[in-house]
Design a protein around this motif. Structure first.
Motif, PDB file in Angstrom:
ATOM      1  N   LEU A 132       0.835  -1.199   0.000  1.00 17.46           N
ATOM      2  CA  LEU A 132       0.000   0.000   0.000  1.00 17.46           C
ATOM      3  C   LEU A 132       0.869   1.247   0.000  1.00 17.46           C
ATOM      4  CD1 LEU A 132      -2.592  -1.098   2.727  1.00 17.46           C
ATOM      5  CD2 LEU A 132      -2.874  -1.227   0.242  1.00 17.46           C
ATOM      6  N   ASN A 133       0.596   2.143  -0.951  1.00 21.06           N
ATOM      7  CA  ASN A 133       1.319   3.413  -1.025  1.00 21.06           C
ATOM      8  C   ASN A 133       0.738   4.423  -0.051  1.00 21.06           C
ATOM      9  OD1 ASN A 133       3.053   2.644  -3.250  1.00 21.06           O
ATOM     10  ND2 ASN A 133       1.252   2.822  -4.571  1.00 21.06           N
ATOM     11  N   LEU A 134       1.555   5.370   0.368  1.00 23.44           N
ATOM     12  CA  LEU A 134       1.076   6.431   1.249  1.00 23.44           C
ATOM     13  C   LEU A 134       0.547   7.631   0.466  1.00 23.44           C
ATOM     14  CD1 LEU A 134       2.541   4.663   3.369  1.00 23.44           C
ATOM     15  CD2 LEU A 134       3.155   6.791   4.530  1.00 23.44           C
ATOM     16  N   GLU A 135       0.469   7.478  -0.864  1.00 22.06           N
ATOM     17  CA  GLU A 135      -0.134   8.491  -1.723  1.00 22.06           C
ATOM     18  C   GLU A 135      -0.918   7.768  -2.803  1.00 22.06           C
ATOM     19  OE1 GLU A 135       3.776   9.132  -4.593  1.00 22.06           O
ATOM     20  OE2 GLU A 135       3.342  10.589  -3.007  1.00 22.06           O
ATOM     21  N   SER A 136      -1.725   8.495  -3.553  1.00 21.87           N
ATOM     22  CA  SER A 136      -2.557   7.896  -4.585  1.00 21.87           C
ATOM     23  C   SER A 136      -1.715   7.436  -5.788  1.00 21.87           C
ATOM     24  CB  SER A 136      -3.615   8.909  -5.038  1.00 21.87           C
ATOM     25  OG  SER A 136      -4.471   8.340  -5.973  1.00 21.87           O
ATOM     26  N   PRO A 137      -2.008   6.255  -6.341  1.00 22.21           N
ATOM     27  CA  PRO A 137      -3.007   5.283  -5.896  1.00 22.21           C
ATOM     28  C   PRO A 137      -2.516   4.529  -4.666  1.00 22.21           C
ATOM     29  CG  PRO A 137      -1.804   4.408  -7.771  1.00 22.21           C
ATOM     30  CD  PRO A 137      -1.290   5.806  -7.568  1.00 22.21           C
ATOM     31  N   VAL A 138      -3.411   4.276  -3.724  1.00 25.34           N
ATOM     32  CA  VAL A 138      -3.020   3.621  -2.474  1.00 25.34           C
ATOM     33  C   VAL A 138      -2.620   2.167  -2.719  1.00 25.34           C
ATOM     34  CG1 VAL A 138      -3.819   2.901  -0.197  1.00 25.34           C
ATOM     35  CG2 VAL A 138      -4.449   5.157  -1.089  1.00 25.34           C
TER      36      VAL A 138
ATOM     37  N   ARG B 162       0.205  -3.323  -5.149  1.00 18.60           N
ATOM     38  CA  ARG B 162       0.181  -4.678  -5.693  1.00 18.60           C
ATOM     39  C   ARG B 162      -0.119  -5.678  -4.583  1.00 18.60           C
ATOM     40  NH1 ARG B 162       6.127  -4.711  -7.849  1.00 18.60           N
ATOM     41  NH2 ARG B 162       5.508  -2.534  -8.070  1.00 18.60           N
ATOM     42  N   ASN B 163      -0.388  -6.920  -5.015  1.00 12.70           N
ATOM     43  CA  ASN B 163      -0.578  -8.021  -4.067  1.00 12.70           C
ATOM     44  C   ASN B 163       0.127  -9.255  -4.624  1.00 12.70           C
ATOM     45  OD1 ASN B 163      -2.355  -8.919  -1.557  1.00 12.70           O
ATOM     46  ND2 ASN B 163      -2.400 -10.582  -3.055  1.00 12.70           N
ATOM     47  N   ARG B 164       0.832  -9.959  -3.742  1.00 18.22           N
ATOM     48  CA  ARG B 164       1.533 -11.179  -4.141  1.00 18.22           C
ATOM     49  C   ARG B 164       0.974 -12.374  -3.373  1.00 18.22           C
ATOM     50  NH1 ARG B 164       7.739  -8.837  -3.708  1.00 18.22           N
ATOM     51  NH2 ARG B 164       7.661  -7.502  -5.568  1.00 18.22           N
ATOM     52  N   ALA B 165       0.620 -13.431  -4.105  1.00 14.31           N
ATOM     53  CA  ALA B 165       0.157 -14.680  -3.501  1.00 14.31           C
ATOM     54  C   ALA B 165       1.059 -15.805  -3.994  1.00 14.31           C
ATOM     55  CB  ALA B 165      -1.297 -14.952  -3.870  1.00 14.31           C
TER      56      ALA B 165
ATOM     57  N   ASN C  34       1.630 -15.400  -7.979  1.00 15.46           N
ATOM     58  CA  ASN C  34       0.858 -14.480  -8.806  1.00 15.46           C
ATOM     59  C   ASN C  34       0.979 -13.090  -8.217  1.00 15.46           C
ATOM     60  OD1 ASN C  34      -2.079 -13.014  -9.149  1.00 15.46           O
ATOM     61  ND2 ASN C  34      -1.395 -14.047 -10.996  1.00 15.46           N
ATOM     62  N   GLN C  35       1.352 -12.144  -9.058  1.00 11.95           N
ATOM     63  CA  GLN C  35       1.507 -10.754  -8.631  1.00 11.95           C
ATOM     64  C   GLN C  35       0.413  -9.925  -9.304  1.00 11.95           C
ATOM     65  OE1 GLN C  35       5.157  -7.730  -7.635  1.00 11.95           O
ATOM     66  NE2 GLN C  35       5.467  -9.186  -9.266  1.00 11.95           N
TER      67      GLN C  35
ATOM     68  N   PHE D 182      -1.570  -6.457  -9.955  1.00  8.66           N
ATOM     69  CA  PHE D 182      -1.503  -4.998  -9.942  1.00  8.66           C
ATOM     70  C   PHE D 182      -2.915  -4.426 -10.147  1.00  8.66           C
ATOM     71  CE2 PHE D 182       2.567  -6.628 -11.251  1.00  8.66           C
ATOM     72  CZ  PHE D 182       3.484  -5.854 -10.571  1.00  8.66           C
ATOM     73  N   GLU D 183      -3.020  -3.124 -10.231  1.00  8.90           N
ATOM     74  CA  GLU D 183      -4.337  -2.494 -10.347  1.00  8.90           C
ATOM     75  C   GLU D 183      -5.051  -2.901 -11.629  1.00  8.90           C
ATOM     76  OE1 GLU D 183      -6.367   1.945  -9.832  1.00  8.90           O
ATOM     77  OE2 GLU D 183      -4.194   1.731  -9.960  1.00  8.90           O
ATOM     78  N   SER D 184      -4.308  -3.049 -12.731  1.00 10.30           N
ATOM     79  CA  SER D 184      -4.960  -3.303 -14.016  1.00 10.30           C
ATOM     80  C   SER D 184      -4.483  -4.578 -14.716  1.00 10.30           C
ATOM     81  CB  SER D 184      -4.742  -2.105 -14.948  1.00 10.30           C
ATOM     82  OG  SER D 184      -3.353  -1.855 -15.129  1.00 10.30           O
ATOM     83  N   TYR D 185      -3.516  -5.301 -14.147  1.00 13.85           N
ATOM     84  CA  TYR D 185      -3.045  -6.536 -14.767  1.00 13.85           C
ATOM     85  C   TYR D 185      -2.365  -7.392 -13.715  1.00 13.85           C
ATOM     86  CZ  TYR D 185       1.688  -4.534 -14.712  1.00 13.85           C
ATOM     87  OH  TYR D 185       2.878  -4.003 -14.308  1.00 13.85           O
ATOM     88  N   ASN D 186      -1.994  -8.623 -14.111  1.00 12.11           N
ATOM     89  CA  ASN D 186      -1.289  -9.494 -13.174  1.00 12.11           C
ATOM     90  C   ASN D 186      -0.162 -10.215 -13.885  1.00 12.11           C
ATOM     91  OD1 ASN D 186      -2.264 -12.441 -13.843  1.00 12.11           O
ATOM     92  ND2 ASN D 186      -4.076 -11.138 -13.965  1.00 12.11           N
ATOM     93  N   ARG D 187       0.793 -10.702 -13.105  1.00 13.28           N
ATOM     94  CA  ARG D 187       1.960 -11.407 -13.610  1.00 13.28           C
ATOM     95  C   ARG D 187       2.103 -12.732 -12.872  1.00 13.28           C
ATOM     96  NH1 ARG D 187       6.498  -8.670 -15.131  1.00 13.28           N
ATOM     97  NH2 ARG D 187       7.339 -10.749 -15.531  1.00 13.28           N
ATOM     98  N   ASP D 188       2.544 -13.763 -13.592  1.00 14.82           N
ATOM     99  CA  ASP D 188       2.819 -15.058 -12.992  1.00 14.82           C
ATOM    100  C   ASP D 188       4.319 -15.269 -12.895  1.00 14.82           C
ATOM    101  OD1 ASP D 188       0.079 -15.929 -12.843  1.00 14.82           O
ATOM    102  OD2 ASP D 188       0.137 -16.134 -15.019  1.00 14.82           O
TER     103      ASP D 188
END
Length: 218
Positions: A167-173, A176-179, A199-200, A202-208
């Motif tokens: 989570l960023n401290l500025e916009s966009p908050v 990313r998320n990693r599982a 799986n990573q 992001f706001e508009s896409y993901n990466r494996d």
């Protein structure tokens, strides 16, 4: 039972690299070394090297070097650490095969808490980062929840899973998320190996990613 587990681990380690080489996609590969040097019962030095590729290997995405000084308490179940990281990113330019190099210097503070629920081991990590990315300054918070489940009594083989949100401290908050889900093998009390899928998102896409990790305590 041990023979069956051996066959599963060996099959995964043999098949997955071949599978990755056959992919013509964004399925990347991360090679990770994480070390922990114990100074005494309280103090430790963390050291880390990550070589991240866009593909199976050979197309550098990021080179990450990280180190830090930690202090353990609560009978070794908790650790606070102050660290520094250097990250070299090789980013592709839009609609081009050309890359641009981005240098980042990072200071971070983290708190780790470990707990056992029956035979399942949990690890919580809270990390706050101050990032100097070229001429920009950014700050970010990360929460990591790791789970370790042994597959035999000696914990030689284990399942490892985690989820980490950035989570960023500025916009966009949301950053990313990693599982992650993988299999691990404990060579000794000092060395562990893991291989698994991440799986990573992001706001508009993901990466494996396919991750291969080595953990060393010395």
């Amino acid at each position: 039972m041990n023979k069956e587990i051996n066959m599963v681990v060996l099959t995964l380690l043999l098949i997955l690299p071949s599978f990755l080489k056959a992919q013509d996609s964004n399925f990347g590969n991360w090679l990770i070394y994480i070390g922990n040097k114990k100074i005494n019962s309280k103090w430790n030095i963390h050291n880390e090297l990550q070589y991240r590729n866009y593909n199976a290997i050979g197309d550098l995405e990021q080179l990450l070097l990280r180190t830090g000084l930690g202090y353990s308490f609560n009978e070794g179940k908790s650790n606070v650490l102050l660290g520094y990281g250097y990250i070299l990113s090789e980013n592709y330019l839009s609609n081009s095969e050309d890359k641009i190099s981005i240098n980042e210097h990072r200071i971070f503070q983290q708190f780790i808490s470990k707990q056992d629920i029956s035979f399942v081991k949990l690890l919580h990590r809270y990390r706050f980062e101050q990032r100097f990315v070229e001429s920009d300054f950014k700050m970010r918070f990360r929460y990591f929840l790791g789970i370790n489940i042994p597959l035999n009594k000696s914990n030689t083989y284990f399942v490892s899973a985690y989820n980490e949100i950035f989570l960023n401290l500025e916009s966009p908050v949301f950053d990313r998320n990693r599982a992650y889900l993988g299999l691990g093998y404990k060579i000794s009390d000092a060395i562990k190996l893991e291989a698994g899928y991440m799986n990573q998102f992001f706001e508009s896409y993901n990466r494996d990613q396919f991750n291969i990790m080595t953990f060393v305590t010395f």
